[in-house]
Write a protein that holds these residues in place. Structure first.
Motif, PDB file in Angstrom:
ATOM      1  N   ARG A 112       0.835  -1.205   0.000  1.00 29.72           N
ATOM      2  CA  ARG A 112       0.000   0.000   0.000  1.00 29.72           C
ATOM      3  C   ARG A 112       0.868   1.253   0.000  1.00 29.72           C
ATOM      4  O   ARG A 112       0.604   2.220  -0.713  1.00 29.72           O
ATOM      5  CB  ARG A 112      -0.941   0.017   1.204  1.00 29.72           C
ATOM      6  N   THR A 116       1.202   4.243  -2.971  1.00 27.10           N
ATOM      7  CA  THR A 116       0.781   5.622  -2.696  1.00 27.10           C
ATOM      8  C   THR A 116       1.960   6.536  -2.392  1.00 27.10           C
ATOM      9  O   THR A 116       1.769   7.702  -2.081  1.00 27.10           O
ATOM     10  CB  THR A 116      -0.198   5.666  -1.499  1.00 27.10           C
ATOM     11  N   ASP A 119       2.402  10.112  -3.801  1.00 32.05           N
ATOM     12  CA  ASP A 119       1.565  11.190  -3.263  1.00 32.05           C
ATOM     13  C   ASP A 119       2.251  11.916  -2.100  1.00 32.05           C
ATOM     14  O   ASP A 119       1.873  13.025  -1.758  1.00 32.05           O
ATOM     15  CB  ASP A 119       0.233  10.635  -2.743  1.00 32.05           C
ATOM     16  N   SER A 130      -4.124  13.276   3.822  1.00 32.31           N
ATOM     17  CA  SER A 130      -3.985  12.276   2.772  1.00 32.31           C
ATOM     18  C   SER A 130      -2.662  11.520   2.831  1.00 32.31           C
ATOM     19  O   SER A 130      -2.397  10.692   1.988  1.00 32.31           O
ATOM     20  CB  SER A 130      -4.114  12.948   1.396  1.00 32.31           C
ATOM     21  N   ASN A 132      -0.495   8.747   3.531  1.00 30.74           N
ATOM     22  CA  ASN A 132      -0.568   7.346   3.956  1.00 30.74           C
ATOM     23  C   ASN A 132       0.733   6.854   4.572  1.00 30.74           C
ATOM     24  O   ASN A 132       0.775   5.797   5.164  1.00 30.74           O
ATOM     25  CB  ASN A 132      -0.925   6.458   2.767  1.00 30.74           C
TER      26      ASN A 132
END
Length: 156
Positions: A112, A116, A119, A130, A132
């Motif tokens: 995961r 991500t 970002d 946001s 992660n």
């Protein structure tokens, strides 16, 4: 690891010999001993000596660490062996099965993160909703905006 009634043998290994054969620094052997993962016996001159089976035990520790198992979990696993015995192939199979769930969860988290990561690079916020990487699930929202995980940060 409790010291087992073992006597000094002529083919016992010095810390340097164990380090050379196992690829582990002597300081790591001393650390493993302090952590109760391996044991040594002492000569009359108070020098450490290791039985040859410590090589397999060190290999077990290194492989376990290599797949992400913590020293605490390794210690707990080794403590399940009778009388501090060196792990066998069957022991490895049993113990590694017990770690499978935690390893699968760690792999999923890393996947995961990998998916991500683009970002997050360069944001510097460390509490962005946001993010992660540093704030999964927005767990730091209660502390407000900004770098709350830095030393001296708010609330942590």
């Amino acid at each position: 690891m409790s010291e087992i009634n073992r006597s000094l043998r002529s083919h016992d290994l010095t810390p340097g010999e164990v380090a050379h054969r196992s690829g582990v620094a002597v300081s790591a052997l001393h650390f493993y001993e302090r952590e109760g993962l391996i044991a040594s016996i002492r000569t009359a001159g108070n020098q450490r000596r290791y039985h040859r089976d410590v090589l397999r035990r060190v290999a077990f520790i290194r492989v376990s660490q290599g797949v992400g198992v913590s020293l605490a979990d390794i210690r707990a696993a080794l403590a399940t062996l009778p009388e501090g015995r060196t792990p066998t192939k069957a022991d490895w199979a049993r113990l590694s099965r017990s770690w499978r769930g935690a390893l699968d969860e760690r792999i999923a988290r890393l996947e995961r993160l990998r998916d991500t990561l683009d970002d997050c690079i360069g944001c510097g916020c460390l509490s962005l909703k946001s993010c992660n990487l540093a704030n999964p699930g927005d767990v730091l929202e209660q502390y407000g905006d900004g770098p709350v995980r830095l030393v001296g940060g708010r609330g942590m």
